[in-house]
Design an enzyme around this catalytic site. Structure first.
Site, mmCIF file in Angstrom:
data_model
loop_
_atom_site.group_PDB
_atom_site.id
_atom_site.type_symbol
_atom_site.label_atom_id
_atom_site.label_comp_id
_atom_site.label_asym_id
_atom_site.label_seq_id
_atom_site.Cartn_x
_atom_site.Cartn_y
_atom_site.Cartn_z
ATOM 1 N N CYS A 164 4.657 0.472 -11.807
ATOM 2 C CA CYS A 164 4.652 1.347 -12.812
ATOM 3 C C CYS A 164 5.926 1.639 -13.460
ATOM 4 C CB CYS A 164 4.639 2.726 -11.809
ATOM 5 S SG CYS A 164 6.082 2.682 -10.403
ATOM 6 N N ALA A 189 1.084 -1.094 0.037
ATOM 7 C CA ALA A 189 -0.154 0.006 -0.164
ATOM 8 C C ALA A 189 0.909 1.139 -0.053
ATOM 9 C CB ALA A 189 -1.020 0.076 1.262
ATOM 10 N N GLY A 191 -2.259 5.829 -1.851
ATOM 11 C CA GLY A 191 -2.851 6.396 -2.932
ATOM 12 C C GLY A 191 -4.243 5.688 -3.684
#
Length: 403
Positions: free
Chosen positions: A353, A232, A236
Site C-alpha cells: 500500500c 495476512a 482482509g
C-alpha cells in the site's frame, strides 16, 4: 456551529496523546469515544473527525499558531483555534482559548499554502522523497492523500450478492452506491458507523478500500487451489480470497503477529469462511515446510504505508527516513524467501500500500534479476495512484513460476 466544552476538551486531550506520546490516532479516538456514554452520533463524529483533521494538517496549523513539540494544553488549544477559525466557526469566550487573531490566522494561511510542504502539511524529507520518486505526479498525489477517504464495503459473496447487500443496507437506512470496475464494492454516500448494523454482524460485508479489493482478484485464484497469504495480518484479503474460491480449497493465512491472526479467526466465523487456516510464523522452518506446495502466494508486504495516508494521517509524523531503508530490506528478504512457497506453474502476487517505485517496481525488478527470481516470469503489474483512482494508493505485481 456551537462548540461544546467536553467535546473540545476531548479533542485537545487526544492531540496531546498523539503528538506528545506517539500513540496511534485510531486507538486514541477509540478510547476517547468511550469517555461519555451520553454522547450521540454527532458528538462522536465531531470528536473523531476534528481530531483526524488537526492531525492531518499538524504542520500547517502549527506554523500558523507558532507552536511546536512538545504540545502543552495551551498549544493544543491554539491548534484547535486555528482549525475552527479556518472553518469560520465562532470561538467561545473560554479562558483556555485566548482572543484569536482571526485576520492574522487567515493571512498566514494564504501565505503558507503557496509552499507545498506547508500546503500539504508534510515533513521536508517526505516532500523531497515524493518529488524524487514520483516527479510531477507528486503534487497531485500528496494532495489526494490529504482528502478524507470514503468508506467502501466489500460484499461477502459467500453469503450475499452485492446487489442484494445494497438492498438490505437500504432497509437498514444505510445508503450506498456502486463503484464502476469494482464488482464486489459499495461506497457509502454518507459516513456512518456501519459496524453496528445488522448486516455487518450477519457477516454480509467487510469494510475494505476499493484499491485493496483489487489485490485478491489480481492473484487469479480458483476454487480448490492451495493459497498462502504470507503477511495476512487481520485477514482482509484472506477473506476476499475465500469468497473468490467459493470456500473450496485451502487458504493458509500466515503472520508473525499472533494477535492479528486471532482477529482473523473471529472474522472468518462471522464471514462463514471455512477454508482459512491460520499459522503463526515463528521461524524460517514454518516457511520451508511449504516450499513448492502452493498454487498461489500473496505477499502483501510490510511497507511505508504512504498510499493510505488519508486514513492514517498520523503516519506522516511517525515515519522516518531510516525506517524506509529498513522496510525496503525487509521487502527484499520476504520476496526472496516467501517466493519459494510457489510450486512450478503457480503464481505469486507482490503487493504494497505504497506509492513509491523503490518499494514497488524496483523491488520486483531486483527480485527478477536475483537467483530466486530467475525461476519466475513477469506477467503484469498495476499501480494505483489516489489522484487518479480516488481511493488508496496501491501496487501489485503478478509473477508466474516457470513450469
Amino acid at each position: 456551529m456551537r462548540l461544546h466544552r467536553n467535546l473540545v476538551f476531548a479533542v485537545v486531550d487526544g492531540l496531546r496523546e498523539i503528538f506528545n506520546e506517539g500513540k496511534y490516532a485510531d486507538k486514541v479516538v477509540r478510547n476517547l469515544l468511550k469517555r461519555d456514554k451520553r454522547w450521540g452520533s454527532r458528538d462522536r463524529s465531531f470528536v473523531a473527525e476534528t481530531l483526524y483533521e488537526i492531525v492531518r494538517w499538524k504542520r500547517l496549523y502549527s506554523e500558523i499558531a507558532e507552536v511546536g513539540a512538545p504540545y502543552s494544553r495551551e498549544n493544543a488549544f491554539r491548534l484547535f483555534a486555528v482549525w475552527a477559525t479556518l472553518r469560520g466557526i465562532t470561538l467561545p469566550d473560554w479562558k483556555q482559548i485566548e482572543p484569536t487573531p482571526t485576520r492574522r490566522i487567515k493571512g498566514k494561511f494564504d501565505e503558507l499554502i503557496k509552499i507545498r510542504k506547508y500546503r500539504e502539511s508534510i515533513p521536508d524529507w517526505l516532500d523531497a522523497l515524493g518529488e524524487k520518486e514520483l516527479g510531477a505526479k507528486w503534487d497531485k498525489e500528496i494532495a489526494a492523500l490529504n482528502i478524507q477517504a470514503p468508506v467502501v464495503l466489500r460484499a461477502n459473496t459467500l453469503k450475499i450478492t452485492r446487489d442484494k447487500l445494497r438492498s438490505v443496507l437500504e432497509d437498514q437506512e444505510v445508503d450506498t452506491e456502486f463503484i464502476k470496475g469494482y464488482p464486489d464494492a459499495l461506497q457509502l454516500t454518507e459516513r456512518m458507523n456501519v459496524f453496528s448494523s445488522k448486516a455487518f454482524t450477519d457477516g454480509f460485508f467487510e469494510v475494505q478500500d476499493a484499491s485493496s479489493q483489487l489485490v485478491a482478484q489480481f492473484l487469479d485464484v480458483k476454487p480448490g487451489q492451495r493459497v498462502v497469504d504470507t503477511c495476512a495480518g487481520a485477514g482482509g484479503k484472506s477473506l476476499h480470497i475465500a469468497a473468490l474460491m467459493e470456500n473450496k480449497g485451502q487458504i493458509i493465512a500466515m503472520d508473525i503477529y499472533e494477535n492479528k491472526l486471532k482477529e482473523l479467526k473471529r472474522r472468518t466465523r462471522r464471514a462463514g469462511a471455512h477454508n482459512i487456516e491460520t499459522r503463526v510464523i515463528e521461524s524460517t522452518k514454518d516457511i520451508k515446510k511449504l516450499h513448492g506446495k502452493a498454487d498461489r502466494v500473496l505477499i502483501d508486504a510490510p511497507c511505508s504505508g504512504l498510499g493510505v495516508l488519508r486514513r492514517n494521517p498520523d503516519a506522516k509524523w511517525k515515519l522516518q527516513p531510516e525506517f524506509l531503508d529498513q522496510i525496503r530490506e525487509t521487502q527484499r528478504t520476504i520476496l526472496n524467501d516467501y517466493s519459494k512457497i510457489v510450486k512450478a506453474g503457480g503464481k505469486l502476487v507482490y503487493a504494497t500500500c505504497s506509492i513509491l517505485p523503490s518499494e514497488n517496481e524496483q523491488q520486483v525488478k531486483n527480485f527478477l534479476a536475483s537467483e530466486a527470481g530467475q525461476e519466475f516470469n513477469f506477467i503484469k503489474d498495476k499501480k494505483v495512484l489516489s489522484h487518479v483512482s480516488g481511493y488508496d494508493g496501491f501496487y501489485m505485481a503478478l509473477l508466474e513460476k516457470k513450469a
